[in-house]
Design a protein around this motif. Structure first.
Motif, PDB file in Angstrom:
ATOM      1  N   ARG A 579       1.072  -1.041   0.399  1.00 49.64           N
ATOM      2  CA  ARG A 579       0.194  -0.233  -0.120  1.00 49.64           C
ATOM      3  C   ARG A 579       0.752   1.049   0.035  1.00 49.64           C
ATOM      4  O   ARG A 579       0.585   1.944  -0.817  1.00 49.64           O
ATOM      5  N   ASN A 580       1.933   0.931   0.765  1.00 55.83           N
ATOM      6  CA  ASN A 580       2.569   2.545   1.090  1.00 55.83           C
ATOM      7  C   ASN A 580       3.920   1.666   0.372  1.00 55.83           C
ATOM      8  O   ASN A 580       4.938   1.210   0.958  1.00 55.83           O
ATOM      9  N   VAL A 581       5.025   2.961  -0.470  1.00 52.40           N
ATOM     10  CA  VAL A 581       5.970   2.398  -0.946  1.00 52.40           C
ATOM     11  C   VAL A 581       6.621   3.744  -0.915  1.00 52.40           C
ATOM     12  O   VAL A 581       6.500   4.711  -1.641  1.00 52.40           O
ATOM     13  N   TYR A 582       7.689   3.808  -0.865  1.00 53.17           N
ATOM     14  CA  TYR A 582       9.372   5.247  -0.717  1.00 53.17           C
ATOM     15  C   TYR A 582      10.181   4.031  -1.298  1.00 53.17           C
ATOM     16  O   TYR A 582      10.966   2.974  -1.353  1.00 53.17           O
ATOM     17  N   LEU A 583      10.190   5.128  -2.759  1.00 52.36           N
ATOM     18  CA  LEU A 583      11.270   4.518  -3.552  1.00 52.36           C
ATOM     19  C   LEU A 583      13.058   5.163  -3.464  1.00 52.36           C
ATOM     20  O   LEU A 583      12.684   6.868  -3.821  1.00 52.36           O
ATOM     21  N   LEU A 584      13.644   5.033  -3.388  1.00 56.10           N
ATOM     22  CA  LEU A 584      14.699   6.489  -2.737  1.00 56.10           C
ATOM     23  C   LEU A 584      16.120   5.358  -3.574  1.00 56.10           C
ATOM     24  O   LEU A 584      16.165   4.716  -4.035  1.00 56.10           O
ATOM     25  N   TYR A 585      16.240   7.118  -3.983  1.00 55.24           N
ATOM     26  CA  TYR A 585      17.730   6.422  -4.738  1.00 55.24           C
ATOM     27  C   TYR A 585      18.380   7.901  -4.876  1.00 55.24           C
ATOM     28  O   TYR A 585      18.752   8.821  -4.316  1.00 55.24           O
ATOM     29  N   ASN A 586      19.867   7.569  -5.178  1.00 51.16           N
ATOM     30  CA  ASN A 586      21.022   8.689  -4.674  1.00 51.16           C
ATOM     31  C   ASN A 586      21.283   9.941  -6.344  1.00 51.16           C
ATOM     32  O   ASN A 586      21.076   9.260  -7.626  1.00 51.16           O
ATOM     33  N   SER A 587      20.824  11.186  -5.933  1.00 50.11           N
ATOM     34  CA  SER A 587      20.809  11.944  -6.327  1.00 50.11           C
ATOM     35  C   SER A 587      21.693  12.975  -7.097  1.00 50.11           C
ATOM     36  O   SER A 587      21.790  13.686  -7.636  1.00 50.11           O
ATOM     37  N   ASP A 588      23.030  12.578  -6.062  1.00 53.42           N
ATOM     38  CA  ASP A 588      24.527  12.612  -6.362  1.00 53.42           C
ATOM     39  C   ASP A 588      25.195  12.191  -8.051  1.00 53.42           C
ATOM     40  O   ASP A 588      25.661  11.294  -8.286  1.00 53.42           O
ATOM     41  N   PRO A 589      25.091  13.819  -8.245  1.00 52.54           N
ATOM     42  CA  PRO A 589      25.874  12.582 -10.210  1.00 52.54           C
ATOM     43  C   PRO A 589      27.497  13.091 -10.024  1.00 52.54           C
ATOM     44  O   PRO A 589      27.760  11.892 -10.995  1.00 52.54           O
ATOM     45  N   GLY A 590      27.827  12.887  -8.779  1.00 52.12           N
ATOM     46  CA  GLY A 590      29.229  13.153  -8.593  1.00 52.12           C
ATOM     47  C   GLY A 590      29.365  11.428  -8.535  1.00 52.12           C
ATOM     48  O   GLY A 590      30.907  11.332  -8.607  1.00 52.12           O
ATOM     49  N   SER A 591      28.766  11.013  -7.307  1.00 50.77           N
ATOM     50  CA  SER A 591      28.999   9.223  -7.306  1.00 50.77           C
ATOM     51  C   SER A 591      29.166   8.214  -8.254  1.00 50.77           C
ATOM     52  O   SER A 591      28.151   8.398  -9.884  1.00 50.77           O
ATOM     53  N   PHE A 592      29.882   6.913  -8.077  1.00 48.80           N
ATOM     54  CA  PHE A 592      29.937   6.408  -9.652  1.00 48.80           C
ATOM     55  C   PHE A 592      28.561   5.456  -9.782  1.00 48.80           C
ATOM     56  O   PHE A 592      28.138   5.205 -11.056  1.00 48.80           O
ATOM     57  N   ASP A 593      27.759   5.800  -9.340  1.00 44.54           N
ATOM     58  CA  ASP A 593      25.976   4.759  -9.455  1.00 44.54           C
ATOM     59  C   ASP A 593      24.615   5.914  -8.416  1.00 44.54           C
ATOM     60  O   ASP A 593      23.734   5.168  -8.453  1.00 44.54           O
ATOM     61  N   GLY A 594      25.825   7.078  -9.262  1.00 45.01           N
ATOM     62  CA  GLY A 594      23.990   8.408  -8.218  1.00 45.01           C
ATOM     63  C   GLY A 594      24.058   8.885 -10.031  1.00 45.01           C
ATOM     64  O   GLY A 594      24.488   9.203 -11.058  1.00 45.01           O
ATOM     65  N   GLY A 595      23.029  10.148  -9.727  1.00 43.12           N
ATOM     66  CA  GLY A 595      22.388  11.115 -10.338  1.00 43.12           C
ATOM     67  C   GLY A 595      21.518  10.213 -11.282  1.00 43.12           C
ATOM     68  O   GLY A 595      20.470  11.354 -11.185  1.00 43.12           O
ATOM     69  N   GLU A 596      21.884   9.033 -11.886  1.00 39.41           N
ATOM     70  CA  GLU A 596      20.062   8.273 -12.837  1.00 39.41           C
ATOM     71  C   GLU A 596      19.161   7.851 -12.433  1.00 39.41           C
ATOM     72  O   GLU A 596      19.795   6.920 -11.761  1.00 39.41           O
ATOM     73  N   LYS A 597      18.637   8.222 -12.073  1.00 37.21           N
ATOM     74  CA  LYS A 597      17.031   7.111 -11.427  1.00 37.21           C
ATOM     75  C   LYS A 597      16.447   6.027 -12.139  1.00 37.21           C
ATOM     76  O   LYS A 597      16.608   6.477 -13.504  1.00 37.21           O
ATOM     77  N   SER A 598      16.047   4.952 -12.110  1.00 37.95           N
ATOM     78  CA  SER A 598      15.687   3.382 -12.515  1.00 37.95           C
ATOM     79  C   SER A 598      14.350   3.765 -13.184  1.00 37.95           C
ATOM     80  O   SER A 598      14.218   4.064 -13.320  1.00 37.95           O
ATOM     81  N   ARG A 599      15.311   3.310 -14.727  1.00 41.33           N
ATOM     82  CA  ARG A 599      14.297   2.845 -15.933  1.00 41.33           C
ATOM     83  C   ARG A 599      13.127   2.547 -14.998  1.00 41.33           C
ATOM     84  O   ARG A 599      11.657   3.122 -15.695  1.00 41.33           O
ATOM     85  N   PHE A 600      12.731   1.678 -14.022  1.00 46.08           N
ATOM     86  CA  PHE A 600      11.360   1.599 -13.439  1.00 46.08           C
ATOM     87  C   PHE A 600      10.507   2.563 -12.990  1.00 46.08           C
ATOM     88  O   PHE A 600       9.583   2.890 -12.418  1.00 46.08           O
ATOM     89  N   ILE A 601      11.576   3.414 -12.421  1.00 40.36           N
ATOM     90  CA  ILE A 601      10.678   5.103 -11.619  1.00 40.36           C
ATOM     91  C   ILE A 601       9.982   5.852 -12.636  1.00 40.36           C
ATOM     92  O   ILE A 601       8.782   6.200 -12.531  1.00 40.36           O
ATOM     93  N   GLN A 602      10.783   5.843 -14.237  1.00 37.44           N
ATOM     94  CA  GLN A 602      10.493   6.579 -15.270  1.00 37.44           C
ATOM     95  C   GLN A 602       9.284   5.746 -15.938  1.00 37.44           C
ATOM     96  O   GLN A 602       8.402   6.485 -16.420  1.00 37.44           O
ATOM     97  N   GLN A 603       8.462   4.301 -16.270  1.00 42.23           N
ATOM     98  CA  GLN A 603       7.631   3.701 -15.891  1.00 42.23           C
ATOM     99  C   GLN A 603       6.474   4.112 -14.985  1.00 42.23           C
ATOM    100  O   GLN A 603       5.465   3.652 -15.680  1.00 42.23           O
ATOM    101  N   LEU A 604       6.745   4.325 -13.799  1.00 46.69           N
ATOM    102  CA  LEU A 604       5.757   3.886 -13.266  1.00 46.69           C
ATOM    103  C   LEU A 604       5.073   5.394 -13.228  1.00 46.69           C
ATOM    104  O   LEU A 604       4.270   4.822 -13.450  1.00 46.69           O
ATOM    105  N   THR A 605       6.139   6.716 -13.640  1.00 48.87           N
ATOM    106  CA  THR A 605       5.434   7.639 -13.770  1.00 48.87           C
ATOM    107  C   THR A 605       4.898   7.591 -14.956  1.00 48.87           C
ATOM    108  O   THR A 605       3.721   8.870 -14.837  1.00 48.87           O
ATOM    109  N   THR A 606       5.529   7.220 -15.917  1.00 59.34           N
ATOM    110  CA  THR A 606       5.162   7.619 -17.328  1.00 59.34           C
ATOM    111  C   THR A 606       4.254   6.705 -17.690  1.00 59.34           C
ATOM    112  O   THR A 606       2.672   7.663 -18.473  1.00 59.34           O
ATOM    113  N   PHE A 607       3.425   5.314 -17.102  1.00 57.45           N
ATOM    114  CA  PHE A 607       2.261   4.768 -17.140  1.00 57.45           C
ATOM    115  C   PHE A 607       1.919   4.392 -16.248  1.00 57.45           C
ATOM    116  O   PHE A 607       1.770   3.518 -15.575  1.00 57.45           O
ATOM    117  N   ARG A 608       1.273   6.285 -15.526  1.00 59.28           N
ATOM    118  CA  ARG A 608       1.390   5.789 -14.229  1.00 59.28           C
ATOM    119  C   ARG A 608      -0.622   5.313 -14.428  1.00 59.28           C
ATOM    120  O   ARG A 608      -1.101   5.119 -15.198  1.00 59.28           O
TER     121      ARG A 608
END
Length: 927
Positions: A579-608
């Motif tokens: 029922r309740n979902v918290y999706l946390l992503y690293n928004s720091d563009p300077g880190s190796f695995d940060g900056g770009e949110k997952s495509r799954f988040i994009q899918q959730l918001t685009t095909f809401r």
């Protein structure tokens, strides 16, 4: 919320009166624990519990083989490699292990997907030959060897397979392939038992064959998916199940169980971008802090998209939160003992002919675990040894240094016990890998004794795991005789990465912390998912393999595309019933695995989905105002007493210049005596070079005090300079090596400085100047009668040189750095104690004043700086500028001193005034 397992158990119990003869097969052990609870909660009578197995356990039972560990598999493969490779082409175990891991992974995939090995290996060797040397008419021996390697892969595979089967063991893929062969036999002996497979998704070819065989024999399969994924032909979360439903013969006549319709139900989804891994952990803390009761806690899961967040998330869990269960265990590689053994192996690997680089030694000896071992009779021998290395500037530590530092500890060690220092520091020469392993085991036992006395149960658990690791390595070494010292560290690290220290907890109660794979088949009211970034969810084009992409496609082997679909399934399955979902992503563009949110988040918001409430935001830490300048330090009675003592001992020109630059720095360095941390001077520092040049000049010129310089004097000094400077380097740069590298360059620079200086002296004489040496390196201390100060005040210092040139007295200060004429020219007397730019002029006047008050020198005189980086400018004389720019007075007279004393008294009065605090200078940074 009714979970997937609850729905499945409810259906099974309604269709089966006796479940004792049912065998349940689930993806993982954790799902099995929750399945058992659901069965227990819904049973109304006493029955024997059904068998619940993970798919790995079930397939092992089918095959009759036991799973071999990765390390043992490498050794078995190496034995096969040696038997099937010409002696002259064989690599040692260390180099072999680098590519063998990848090759074994490919063997595993070939078996799991039931690929004919002879076909794919033949295809692979042909492709490799075409890729590299298809234009060569005649191939070199290296080319022939390369092609032969790829042709031999099939031989390696077959020989390894036969070796493992003879030992009734195998890697995962081999176990699957053998399980396929034994299905008929297994079903014949278990025809009275029903098999139910629950919650599978991405099946390899072997698993697919197994499930289809069992379905045909009367088994049931319950899939965990949703109508949204199954009906959308482009949705990756349903990719595999759509294929099974379409292609399996069983589903052409039978229903596909179990398609839910929960994903489209109302959900509150928060998408939060947070900079950094630690930031995500702290945000998890904020969410968990809002949980009010036990029910909310039990319905919540923290799922780690990147399991590197385990440690920060554990530290972020609120202390008052009761009932936390952590799946996976604490990685042993993150323990303090692991970092200590890392330092130990670093020291061993960098040992050179019985010597150890000081930085590696400091890393090892300064570690808290080492300090525990090297604590003797109430004394911290480790800290004393570290100070010895720093004080004596020891760049390479020898056995002699160790013997001297730990002589007490060595002397008090029992007769039949090896001293700790010999276990920590030893030469690799004539030392085998078995010797190193035994020393590591001995070290763990020594530490066990210490921590057992302290009652430190956590460290004892760590040490037990390390003792197990070294016992495993010893077993492999004794069996296979293949380990070199070089390979030992690689094997140790491989075993270490596989070890975890299990947490004690109740898996069915409280907050659940887990990785993504552990969440299979489990449902929670609230899910907190971290690291929802590209590169984590999904992992992207990762995975090492010798098999090219196009060959994988041709033979039906999985590629990164299938792996992405697996991640898509796990991600959406987590959201399916929650029922309740918290999706946390690293928004720091300077880190190796940060900056770009997952495509799954994009899918959730685009095909809401219509019923999904989605809110996106960026979380930032609370930032206060930048700290201002340090608060002024008020002069208390005790501080005034310290200043009085300083005044009686004498203020030096350097300390007064430091006050002009920044009173706070003066307070720290001169009043509190806070100095920079002393470290080993691996390369000669600028101040050390200055000391060496000053001391060399003192030795050369001291014998000439009172004499007039002649060409013979200068020639004599030129002949001695190399010997004297070498002696001074050895004295000042204690223990340092200046025979190579940057230090050799510094040594040559110092020699060149002095040769240039002496050549300049010879030129002055040739030009007809009469130079008489009056004083060299004189220590001075003169009283100063500062108005308003009741206690004695002194000015002290050391003057480099006093000479008389053509009857004119000159006070000289040497500077190895660069000084220009403008630095010693003064326009306004007030600037002398206000602007640090004039610190060189201020120091010259201080030395001149002390000399004239301490001796019978007659004025006028001159004062000058000799800058070794600006020798071509000659003597840089102090000058007082007049009204016009060209008007300059180079003379030091009583009037000069009257003006100077006025400024000096003002400066010292300010230092000694109890009403004026030590305060930061606002313009200090520009200097």
């Amino acid at each position: 919320m009714k979970t997937f397992l609850a729905e499945v158990v409810e259906t099974i119990l309604s269709e089966n009166e006796n479940i004792s003869d049912i065998i349940f097969v689930v993806p993982g052990k954790r799902a099995g624990v929750f399945l058992k609870r659901e069965i227990q909660n819904r049973m109304t009578r006493t029955v024997f519990a059904p068998q619940i197995s993970s798919v790995e356990e079930f397939v092992q039972e089918l095959s009759g083989l036991s799973l071999i560990s990765n390390i043992q598999l490498i050794f078995e493969f190496y034995a096969v490699y040696q038997k099937n490779t010409p002696q002259e082409q064989q690599e040692d175990f260390y180099n072999f292990s680098k590519w063998a891991q990848v090759m074994l992974q490919d063997f595993n995939e070939i078996d799991r997907y039931l690929i004919a090995p002879e076909d794919i290996f033949s295809h692979l060797s042909s492709v490799k030959e075409l890729d590299h040397w298809y234009l060569s008419d005649q191939k070199t021996p290296l080319q022939e060897q390369y092609i032969e390697f790829w042709k031999t892969l099939g031989t390696y595979y077959t020989a390894l397979r036969e070796e493992l089967l003879a030992g009734q063991c195998g890697y995962q893929g081999l176990i699957y392939r053998e399980a396929i062969e034994n299905i008929e036999h297994y079903l014949h002996h278990n025809n009275h038992r029903k098999h139910i497979f629950i919650g599978f998704n991405a099946l390899n070819n072997a698993e697919s064959s197994i499930l289809q065989e069992f379905l045909a024999a009367g088994a049931e399969v319950y899939w965990d998916t949703d109508r949204t994924f199954m009906e959308d032909p482009e949705h990756d979360a349903g990719l595999f199940m759509r294929q099974y439903k379409r292609k399996w013969k069983y589903y052409q006549k039978n229903p596909f169980k179990h398609i839910d319709n929960r994903f489209s139900e109302p959900k509150n989804i928060e998408i939060i971008g947070i900079p950094g891994k630690t930031g995500q952990a702290m945000y998890v803390h904020a969410i968990l802090s809002e949980l009010k009761n036990r029910e909310e806690l039990e319905g919540t899961a923290v799922v780690l998209g990147n399991e590197e967040l385990l440690n920060p998330v554990l530290n972020a869990i609120p202390e008052d939160l009761e009932g936390v269960n952590i799946t996976g265990g604490f990685p042993l590689a993150y323990s303090p003992v692991a970092s200590w053994f890392h330092a130990f192996f670093q020291t061993l690997e960098n040992e050179q002919s019985g010597k150890w680089y000081y930085q590696n030694v400091l890393n090892l000896v300064s570690h808290p675990v080492s300090k525990t071992l090297l604590f003797h009779k109430g004394r911290d021998l480790a800290s004393g040894f570290i100070r010895t290395i720093q004080d004596n500037n020891i760049v390479f530590v020898t056995q002699e240094h160790l013997q001297n530092a730990f002589s007490e500890l060595i002397a008090d060690t029992g007769k039949d016990i090896v001293p700790v220092t010999e276990l920590l520091f030893f030469s690799r020469e004539n030392t085998t890998a078995d010797d190193v392993i035994r020393k590591c085991s001995a070290l763990t036992l020594r530490l066990k004794e210490v921590y057992a006395l302290q009652g430190n149960q956590v460290f004892l658990e760590y040490l037990y795991r390390f003792y197990e690791i070294f016992n495993q390595i010893r077993f492999f070494n004794e069996k296979y005789q293949a380990i070199s010292i070089h390979a030992l560290t690689g094997i140790y690290r491989e075993l270490l990465l596989q070890q975890t220290v299990d947490f004690q907890g109740e898996p069915l109660e409280g907050l659940q912390v887990m990785g993504v794979l552990e969440s299979r088949n489990l449902d929670y009211e609230t899910v907190i998912l971290t690291s929802v970034n590209e590169g984590d969810l999904p992992s992207g084009k990762s995975g090492n393999s010798f098999i090219p992409f196009d060959i994988k496609i041709a033979y039906g082997l999985p590629t990164y595309k299938e792996k992405d679909a697996i991640y898509a399934y796990h991600f959406y399955r987590l959201l399916q019933r929650t029922r309740n979902v918290y999706l946390l992503y690293n928004s720091d563009p300077g880190s190796f695995d940060g900056g770009e949110k997952s495509r799954f988040i994009q899918q959730l918001t685009t095909f809401r989905q219509e019923n999904h409430s989605i809110r996106e935001r960026i979380a930032v830490p609370k930032v206060g105002n930048l700290p201002g300048p340090q608060a002024p330090v008020q002069k208390t009675p005790s501080l005034m007493e310290t200043i009085r003592i300083m005044a009686e001992k004498g203020f030096s020109p350097t300390s007064l210049s430091n006050y002009i630059r920044n009173p706070i720095e003066f307070y720290k360095q001169s009043v509190l005596k806070v100095s920079d941390e002393y470290e080993v001077e691996e390369t000669i520092a600028a101040n050390t070079l200055g000391t060496i040049i000053h001391d060399t000049l003192e030795d050369l010129y001291k014998p000439l005090t009172g004499q007039v310089l002649t060409p013979d004097h200068v020639a004599d000094m030129q002949s001695k300079v190399n010997g004297v400077i070498a002696l001074k380097f050895a004295e000042v740069y204690k223990g340092g090596d200046f025979s190579r590298g940057k230090n050799l360059l510094s040594y040559e620079v110092a020699k060149q400085y002095l040769k240039n200086f002496l050549e300049a002296e010879a030129k002055r004489i040739r030009d007809g100047n009469a130079i008489k040496i009056i004083e060299i390196e004189s220590n001075l201390k003169v009283p100063i009668d500062v108005p308003g100060i009741s206690y004695p005040v002194y000015l002290k210092g050391k003057v480099d040189r006093v000479e008389e040139t053509n009857g004119v007295l000159c006070f000289i200060d040497y500077k190895t750095g660069r000084v220009d004429q403008a630095d010693v020219e003064l326009a306004e007397w007030e600037n002398l104690i206000i602007d640090y730019k004039y610190s060189k002029a201020f120091q010259l006047l201080c030395y001149s004043y002390m000399l004239t008050r301490n001796s019978s020198y007659s004025l006028p005189a001159e004062a000058a700086i000799i800058s070794f980086k600006n020798l071509q400018k000659g003597f840089l004389k102090f000058a007082k500028k007049g009204a016009s720019r060209s008007e300059k007075d180079y003379g030091i007279t009583e009037e000069t001193f009257r003006n100077f004393k006025e400024q000096l008294y003002r400066l010292i009065s300010e230092i000694c005034d109890p009403e004026i605090p030590f305060a930061e200078k606002e313009d200090q940074p520009k200097y």
